[in-house]
Design a protein around this motif. Structure first.
Motif, PDB file in Angstrom:
ATOM      1  N   ILE A 288       0.818  -1.213   0.000  1.00 24.23           N
ATOM      2  CA  ILE A 288       0.000   0.000   0.000  1.00 24.23           C
ATOM      3  C   ILE A 288       0.850   1.260   0.000  1.00 24.23           C
ATOM      4  O   ILE A 288       0.321   2.360  -0.068  1.00 24.23           O
ATOM      5  CB  ILE A 288      -0.968   0.030   1.213  1.00 24.23           C
ATOM      6  CG1 ILE A 288      -0.205   0.017   2.530  1.00 24.23           C
ATOM      7  CG2 ILE A 288      -1.945  -1.124   1.137  1.00 24.23           C
ATOM      8  CD1 ILE A 288      -1.090   0.239   3.750  1.00 24.23           C
ATOM      9  N   GLY A 289       2.156   1.118   0.087  1.00 25.54           N
ATOM     10  CA  GLY A 289       3.039   2.274   0.071  1.00 25.54           C
ATOM     11  C   GLY A 289       3.264   2.843   1.456  1.00 25.54           C
ATOM     12  O   GLY A 289       2.414   2.744   2.344  1.00 25.54           O
ATOM     13  N   ALA A 290       4.429   3.450   1.622  1.00 29.58           N
ATOM     14  CA  ALA A 290       4.827   3.994   2.924  1.00 29.58           C
ATOM     15  C   ALA A 290       3.940   5.154   3.363  1.00 29.58           C
ATOM     16  O   ALA A 290       3.623   5.274   4.552  1.00 29.58           O
ATOM     17  CB  ALA A 290       6.282   4.434   2.878  1.00 29.58           C
TER      18      ALA A 290
ATOM     19  N   VAL B 160      -0.094   7.182   7.278  1.00 24.36           N
ATOM     20  CA  VAL B 160      -1.298   7.893   7.719  1.00 24.36           C
ATOM     21  C   VAL B 160      -2.259   6.945   8.433  1.00 24.36           C
ATOM     22  O   VAL B 160      -2.948   7.355   9.372  1.00 24.36           O
ATOM     23  CB  VAL B 160      -2.008   8.648   6.559  1.00 24.36           C
ATOM     24  CG1 VAL B 160      -1.137   9.760   6.030  1.00 24.36           C
ATOM     25  CG2 VAL B 160      -2.426   7.707   5.446  1.00 24.36           C
ATOM     26  N   ILE B 161      -2.294   5.677   8.005  1.00 21.22           N
ATOM     27  CA  ILE B 161      -3.118   4.691   8.731  1.00 21.22           C
ATOM     28  C   ILE B 161      -2.571   4.513  10.136  1.00 21.22           C
ATOM     29  O   ILE B 161      -3.328   4.473  11.110  1.00 21.22           O
ATOM     30  CB  ILE B 161      -3.194   3.347   7.969  1.00 21.22           C
ATOM     31  CG1 ILE B 161      -4.065   3.501   6.720  1.00 21.22           C
ATOM     32  CG2 ILE B 161      -3.729   2.236   8.865  1.00 21.22           C
ATOM     33  CD1 ILE B 161      -4.095   2.289   5.825  1.00 21.22           C
TER      34      ILE B 161
END
Length: 133
Positions: free
Chosen positions: A74-76, A81-82
């Motif tokens: 999902i990318g850094a 942000v999650i």
């Protein structure tokens, strides 16, 4: 009549505390050259389970929990942000990610979210990829 206190050994407190008696304590102190050198222990056998850097045994995840585990790229940035939102809410990152995916899936099924823009894939496994630009 004799007192019971006088019948007790003079080193009673030392005995109760597990300390050596005065006679044992007066033994000569060993010099450094008299102390035997430590023998190195043999290397651990490969049959032992792997341990982490802290020396504890590595935890084994049960098959029941592994059935629910999924890995996505999902990318850094999105992962960050999650993580920040999960901290703010006081919940595990994985639970927040699951909640957001279920919410988005519901919108996707109700056609509130449009279908993704597809581009032809170079991978032999997939026909298409999603254009995120």
């Amino acid at each position: 009549m004799m007192s019971k206190r006088k019948e007790m050994p003079s080193d009673l407190m030392r005995e109760l505390q597990g300390l050596p008696s005065k006679a044992e304590q007066d033994r000569p102190v060993l010099q450094p050259e008299d102390i035997p050198q430590r023998v190195q222990s043999p290397a651990p056998s490969p049959a032992k389970p792997p341990t982490s850097a802290s020396g504890r045994k590595k935890r084994v995840t049960s098959q029941k929990r592994l059935m629910n585990r999924v890995t996505y790229e999902i990318g850094a940035e999105l992962k960050g942000v999650i993580h920040e939102e999960a901290i703010r809410l006081g919940v595990p990152d994985s639970q927040l990610a699951k909640y957001l995916l279920l919410f988005a899936w519901d919108y996707y099924l109700n056609e509130t979210i449009p279908e993704p823009a597809l581009v032809e894939s170079n991978s032999p496994k997939y026909r298409n990829g999603i254009d995120f630009s």
